[in-house]
Design a protein around this motif. Sequence first.
Motif, PDB file in Angstrom:
ATOM      1  N   VAL A   1       0.851  -1.187   0.000  1.00 32.06           N
ATOM      2  CA  VAL A   1       0.000   0.000   0.000  1.00 32.06           C
ATOM      3  C   VAL A   1       0.893   1.245   0.000  1.00 32.06           C
ATOM      4  N   PRO A   2       0.745   2.107  -1.009  1.00 32.01           N
ATOM      5  CA  PRO A   2       1.547   3.333  -1.013  1.00 32.01           C
ATOM      6  C   PRO A   2       1.319   4.116   0.277  1.00 32.01           C
ATOM      7  N   LYS A   3       2.389   4.639   0.829  1.00 28.70           N
ATOM      8  CA  LYS A   3       2.292   5.316   2.125  1.00 28.70           C
ATOM      9  C   LYS A   3       1.254   6.438   2.119  1.00 28.70           C
ATOM     10  N   SER A   4       1.174   7.156   1.006  1.00 27.42           N
ATOM     11  CA  SER A   4       0.237   8.280   0.944  1.00 27.42           C
ATOM     12  C   SER A   4      -1.216   7.815   1.083  1.00 27.42           C
ATOM     13  N   LEU A   5      -1.510   6.624   0.579  1.00 29.48           N
ATOM     14  CA  LEU A   5      -2.857   6.090   0.742  1.00 29.48           C
ATOM     15  C   LEU A   5      -3.044   5.610   2.171  1.00 29.48           C
ATOM     16  N   PHE A   6      -2.019   4.969   2.658  1.00 28.22           N
ATOM     17  CA  PHE A   6      -2.122   4.380   3.987  1.00 28.22           C
ATOM     18  C   PHE A   6      -2.419   5.431   5.046  1.00 28.22           C
ATOM     19  N   GLU A   7      -1.847   6.617   4.870  1.00 30.55           N
ATOM     20  CA  GLU A   7      -1.984   7.638   5.906  1.00 30.55           C
ATOM     21  C   GLU A   7      -3.245   8.480   5.759  1.00 30.55           C
ATOM     22  N   ALA A   8      -4.046   8.177   4.727  1.00 33.87           N
ATOM     23  CA  ALA A   8      -5.196   9.041   4.437  1.00 33.87           C
ATOM     24  C   ALA A   8      -6.211   9.071   5.585  1.00 33.87           C
ATOM     25  N   GLU A   9      -6.530   7.903   6.133  1.00 30.71           N
ATOM     26  CA  GLU A   9      -7.447   7.908   7.274  1.00 30.71           C
ATOM     27  C   GLU A   9      -6.586   7.977   8.524  1.00 30.71           C
TER      28      GLU A   9
ATOM     29  N   ALA B   1      -4.332   5.056  10.358  1.00 29.33           N
ATOM     30  CA  ALA B   1      -2.901   5.076  10.076  1.00 29.33           C
ATOM     31  C   ALA B   1      -2.085   5.158  11.369  1.00 29.33           C
ATOM     32  N   GLU B   2      -2.516   6.058  12.257  1.00 28.18           N
ATOM     33  CA  GLU B   2      -1.800   6.207  13.525  1.00 28.18           C
ATOM     34  C   GLU B   2      -1.853   4.926  14.350  1.00 28.18           C
ATOM     35  N   GLY B   3      -3.016   4.301  14.321  1.00 30.03           N
ATOM     36  CA  GLY B   3      -3.203   3.090  15.104  1.00 30.03           C
ATOM     37  C   GLY B   3      -2.265   1.973  14.688  1.00 30.03           C
ATOM     38  N   PHE B   4      -1.963   1.922  13.423  1.00 28.83           N
ATOM     39  CA  PHE B   4      -1.142   0.823  12.924  1.00 28.83           C
ATOM     40  C   PHE B   4       0.309   1.203  12.658  1.00 28.83           C
ATOM     41  N   ALA B   5       0.602   2.502  12.701  1.00 33.24           N
ATOM     42  CA  ALA B   5       1.923   2.987  12.282  1.00 33.24           C
ATOM     43  C   ALA B   5       3.081   2.232  12.943  1.00 33.24           C
ATOM     44  N   LYS B   6       2.932   1.963  14.240  1.00 34.24           N
ATOM     45  CA  LYS B   6       4.048   1.381  14.990  1.00 34.24           C
ATOM     46  C   LYS B   6       4.371  -0.049  14.602  1.00 34.24           C
ATOM     47  N   GLU B   7       3.465  -0.691  13.884  1.00 32.91           N
ATOM     48  CA  GLU B   7       3.724  -2.103  13.574  1.00 32.91           C
ATOM     49  C   GLU B   7       3.753  -2.387  12.078  1.00 32.91           C
ATOM     50  N   CYS B   8       4.112  -1.361  11.302  1.00 32.57           N
ATOM     51  CA  CYS B   8       4.135  -1.544   9.855  1.00 32.57           C
ATOM     52  C   CYS B   8       5.529  -1.890   9.339  1.00 32.57           C
ATOM     53  N   ALA B   9       5.584  -2.900   8.500  1.00 34.77           N
ATOM     54  CA  ALA B   9       6.803  -3.161   7.736  1.00 34.77           C
ATOM     55  C   ALA B   9       6.710  -2.325   6.463  1.00 34.77           C
ATOM     56  N   VAL B  10       7.839  -1.786   6.040  1.00 31.37           N
ATOM     57  CA  VAL B  10       7.837  -0.839   4.935  1.00 31.37           C
ATOM     58  C   VAL B  10       8.843  -1.257   3.873  1.00 31.37           C
ATOM     59  N   VAL B  11       8.427  -1.250   2.626  1.00 34.01           N
ATOM     60  CA  VAL B  11       9.330  -1.536   1.512  1.00 34.01           C
ATOM     61  C   VAL B  11       9.891  -0.224   0.998  1.00 34.01           C
ATOM     62  N   THR B  12      11.223  -0.129   0.993  1.00 36.07           N
ATOM     63  CA  THR B  12      11.844   1.132   0.589  1.00 36.07           C
ATOM     64  C   THR B  12      12.651   1.013  -0.701  1.00 36.07           C
ATOM     65  N   HIS B  13      13.000  -0.212  -1.077  1.00 34.74           N
ATOM     66  CA  HIS B  13      13.833  -0.418  -2.265  1.00 34.74           C
ATOM     67  C   HIS B  13      13.257  -1.539  -3.120  1.00 34.74           C
TER      68      HIS B  13
ATOM     69  N   LYS C   1      16.122   3.117  -4.681  1.00 36.72           N
ATOM     70  CA  LYS C   1      15.206   3.574  -3.631  1.00 36.72           C
ATOM     71  C   LYS C   1      13.876   3.966  -4.272  1.00 36.72           C
ATOM     72  N   LEU C   2      12.792   3.519  -3.641  1.00 39.23           N
ATOM     73  CA  LEU C   2      11.467   3.872  -4.154  1.00 39.23           C
ATOM     74  C   LEU C   2      11.187   5.355  -3.904  1.00 39.23           C
ATOM     75  N   GLU C   3      10.534   5.985  -4.852  1.00 41.70           N
ATOM     76  CA  GLU C   3      10.158   7.386  -4.632  1.00 41.70           C
ATOM     77  C   GLU C   3       9.147   7.491  -3.511  1.00 41.70           C
ATOM     78  N   GLU C   4       8.230   6.516  -3.493  1.00 42.58           N
ATOM     79  CA  GLU C   4       7.281   6.489  -2.396  1.00 42.58           C
ATOM     80  C   GLU C   4       7.351   5.120  -1.731  1.00 42.58           C
ATOM     81  N   GLU C   5       7.527   5.107  -0.430  1.00 39.06           N
ATOM     82  CA  GLU C   5       7.595   3.843   0.292  1.00 39.06           C
ATOM     83  C   GLU C   5       6.272   3.099   0.197  1.00 39.06           C
ATOM     84  N   LEU C   6       6.378   1.785   0.248  1.00 34.19           N
ATOM     85  CA  LEU C   6       5.186   0.940   0.223  1.00 34.19           C
ATOM     86  C   LEU C   6       5.034   0.251   1.574  1.00 34.19           C
ATOM     87  N   VAL C   7       3.879   0.405   2.139  1.00 36.15           N
ATOM     88  CA  VAL C   7       3.590  -0.231   3.426  1.00 36.15           C
ATOM     89  C   VAL C   7       3.042  -1.631   3.149  1.00 36.15           C
ATOM     90  N   ILE C   8       3.575  -2.620   3.835  1.00 32.65           N
ATOM     91  CA  ILE C   8       2.986  -3.954   3.741  1.00 32.65           C
ATOM     92  C   ILE C   8       1.724  -3.944   4.596  1.00 32.65           C
TER      93      ILE C   8
END
Length: 492
Positions: free
Chosen positions: A70-78, A82-94, A114-121
């Motif tokens: 999930v693109p980070k920008s979408l993930f953080e929309a709600e 987003a805040e509730g899950f932020a601490k336990e997200c694995a993130v793809v950066t490359h 490096k990805l322009e936008e990180e992807l949240v698993i």
Amino acid sequence: MSKEIASREQDYSQWYNDLIIKGGLADYSAVRGCMVIKPYGYALWENMRDQLDRMFKETGHQNAYFPLLVPKSLFEAEEKNAEGFAKECAVVTHYRLKTDPDNKGKLMVDPEAKLEEELVIRPTSEAIIWNTYKGWIQSYRDLPILINQWANVVRWEMRTRLFLRTAEFLWQEGHTAHATKTEAVDETVQMLNIYAEFAETYMAMPVIKGVKTANERFAGAEDTYCIEALMQDGKALQAGTSHFLGQNFAKAFDVKFSDKENKLDYVWATSWGVSTRLIGALVMAHSDDEGLILPPKLAPIQVVIVPIYKGDEQKQQIDEKVKALMAQLKAAGVSVKYDDNDNNRPGWKFAEYEMKGVPVRVAIGARDLEKNVVELARRDTREKMTVSMDGLDKTIIALLDEIQTAIYAKANSFRAERITEANNWEEFVKLLDGKGGFISAHWDGTPATEDKIKELTKATIRCIPLNNKQEAGKCILTGNASTQRVLFARAY
RNA sequence: CGGGAUGUAGCGUAGCCCGGUUAUCGCGCCUCGUUUGGGACGAGGAGGUCGCAAGUUCGAAUCUUGCCAUCCCGACCA
């Protein structure tokens, strides 16, 4: 007592782990916090999944599949979600590795990739799904959308336990969109009822249906409904949740529709899920010191047949009888295994299938052939009985039903004995440290009080039961006025 | 992420403190035979990066450092 399994009484945690590992449900893996679900465990999951899937489809839902990333920008929309899950997200950066010039034969992350936008698993899929729904919904004629997906999610947990909390797990997540609030609330409750029915009818595990308090609510939900089960150590386990999401995600992702009067409004949403955690619940709900006890309706193997013989001639006679019995059972939809493996003796097999929780065992020997009987053993009570071979398939099928009913009844009375009212703080603490279970007590309705109780006792409010009796009382902690009792427990 | 414990063959383990032959034992596994109504017995046999990586040393399972994994207790968490 089993040679292989820690005693439930002496070391509950070890007992649980032993059941999973020695029962052949899962294995540890090379990945921190992740487990391998072995064929026997996966077969159990498939049985649960197939049944739930059928129930979802009967209520008009369809399966679909959305991306893992999930693109980070979408993930953080709600925001709250987003805040509730932020601490336990694995993130793809490359997106690329390359050979490491300084370390022959090794790979390194390519810094150029490096990805322009990180992807949240995905820890859950609301974001990617609501981003998609935006494109699917224009009019009330597009609603409702009733979609479920079977998927894996990743939540980077600090401490993991087989099935109960792993970094990656399998689940289903339903995501629905509706034109009205009423319809969305009805959907939320409908799915809660399906979960409860599944837990009680198939898992033989009684559950309490209720609503979560604000503290325990799903991040981004207006209301979280849940089914809560009680484990044999007196701790509660949340077994499934169904969320009324209001218009939170519609607003965050700008999903509007035109109603019949051509008025624009945000759509109403729900989401609901159960996971492989149910396997952990199932294990802890019924099992004993001899191993797993699985409910017949979900057991991968419902009946195991063990031959007892001397010499080929006897074996052949037994084979013949077994072949006929198996044909009858299979025709009736019973999952049956004939273990005529010569490597292990009958006693070994008895212990093995008890460990694996197979509900019914049939032992057939030469002596039985003469008398036209077999020995039936039921896993739940470990009772043995000699029954006629005539109508044996019917006898076995009836026994499977009886076991299903019996283990539910046992779990139900266990729980009934452990829902206790507490009317003052001393009682409350004494119950928590003593017999455990659910404690029904008054609460003043404030998050601060709930937090304080948690801090003092580690107990949380598991739920406010649906259709809860209203009665005036005083909060267990603060003494403030209260209108109803809620269920407290220490929980997984 | 903090505290504690553990890691030696598929599983369970001895050896480690105090470095020095061919790493111990049981279960399991393979072969053959006898067996088979609650985890069989005999004989023979195979199987080891001592969690991984560096370091100290003439020499490391053993000492040092780092890392990884699992368990328990916390914190955290659907």
